[in-house]
Design a protein around this motif. Structure first.
Motif, PDB file in Angstrom:
ATOM      1  N   VAL A   1      36.749  38.640  34.255  1.00 34.40           N
ATOM      2  CA  VAL A   1      36.058  38.633  35.514  1.00 34.40           C
ATOM      3  C   VAL A   1      36.874  38.396  37.011  1.00 34.40           C
ATOM      4  O   VAL A   1      37.133  39.139  37.646  1.00 34.40           O
ATOM      5  N   ARG A   2      37.734  37.399  36.770  1.00 32.88           N
ATOM      6  CA  ARG A   2      38.831  36.997  37.855  1.00 32.88           C
ATOM      7  C   ARG A   2      39.858  37.924  37.712  1.00 32.88           C
ATOM      8  O   ARG A   2      40.309  38.306  38.862  1.00 32.88           O
TER       9      ARG A   2
ATOM     10  N   LEU B   1      38.577  41.055  40.009  1.00 28.74           N
ATOM     11  CA  LEU B   1      38.191  41.023  41.343  1.00 28.74           C
ATOM     12  C   LEU B   1      39.484  41.131  42.300  1.00 28.74           C
ATOM     13  O   LEU B   1      40.498  40.622  41.920  1.00 28.74           O
TER      14      LEU B   1
ATOM     15  N   ARG C   1      42.141  40.185  45.080  1.00 20.11           N
ATOM     16  CA  ARG C   1      42.645  38.865  45.776  1.00 20.11           C
ATOM     17  C   ARG C   1      43.085  39.131  47.098  1.00 20.11           C
ATOM     18  O   ARG C   1      43.236  40.184  47.598  1.00 20.11           O
TER      19      ARG C   1
ATOM     20  N   SER D   1      42.998  44.840  42.743  1.00 21.90           N
ATOM     21  CA  SER D   1      42.872  43.553  41.661  1.00 21.90           C
ATOM     22  C   SER D   1      43.912  43.549  40.599  1.00 21.90           C
ATOM     23  O   SER D   1      44.540  44.634  40.477  1.00 21.90           O
TER      24      SER D   1
ATOM     25  N   LEU E   1      33.323  47.601  36.328  1.00 22.65           N
ATOM     26  CA  LEU E   1      32.824  46.465  36.775  1.00 22.65           C
ATOM     27  C   LEU E   1      31.198  46.768  36.065  1.00 22.65           C
ATOM     28  O   LEU E   1      30.565  45.737  35.770  1.00 22.65           O
TER      29      LEU E   1
END
Length: 105
Positions: free
Chosen positions: A10-11, A14, A16, A22, A34
């Motif tokens: 998940v991190r 996403l 930054r 990402s 996603l």
């Protein structure tokens, strides 16, 4: 195990602040999938293959499981099957329907 791997996926999907992309996009040169994300530990139903299903009209067409994340290599969902005897084996599935409102944890 699976919870840590799911959180890391998940991190990585996403964006930054330091970049307009990402880490997933920077590494793979494609948008992050996603649509594969579901809450960790939610109740899911995995569709049985037609070869495995019994031919009866009222027989189960899906088995219940717990969502553990997704496999980065094959982009399939990782699900642990729930049986009357307790948790079963972990299986990869591409045919899954999730219920994000119900969590086992």
């Amino acid at each position: 195990g699976y919870a840590l791997r799911h959180a890391n996926n998940v991190r990585n999907m996403l964006m930054r602040r330091s970049s307009s992309k990402s880490p997933w996009e920077l590494r793979r040169h494609q948008k992050a999938p996603l649509h594969l994300l579901h809450p960790f530990g939610c109740k899911v139903f995995v569709t049985k293959l037609k070869e495995v299903r019994k031919p009866g009209k009222t027989d189960d067409r899906a088995t219940q499981g717990i969502y553990l994340g997704f496999d980065e290599v094959s982009l399939t969902h990782l699900v642990v099957e729930v049986t009357p005897a307790g948790p079963g084996r972990v299986a990869a599935s591409s045919a899954m329907d999730g219920d994000s409102s119900t969590s086992f944890w």
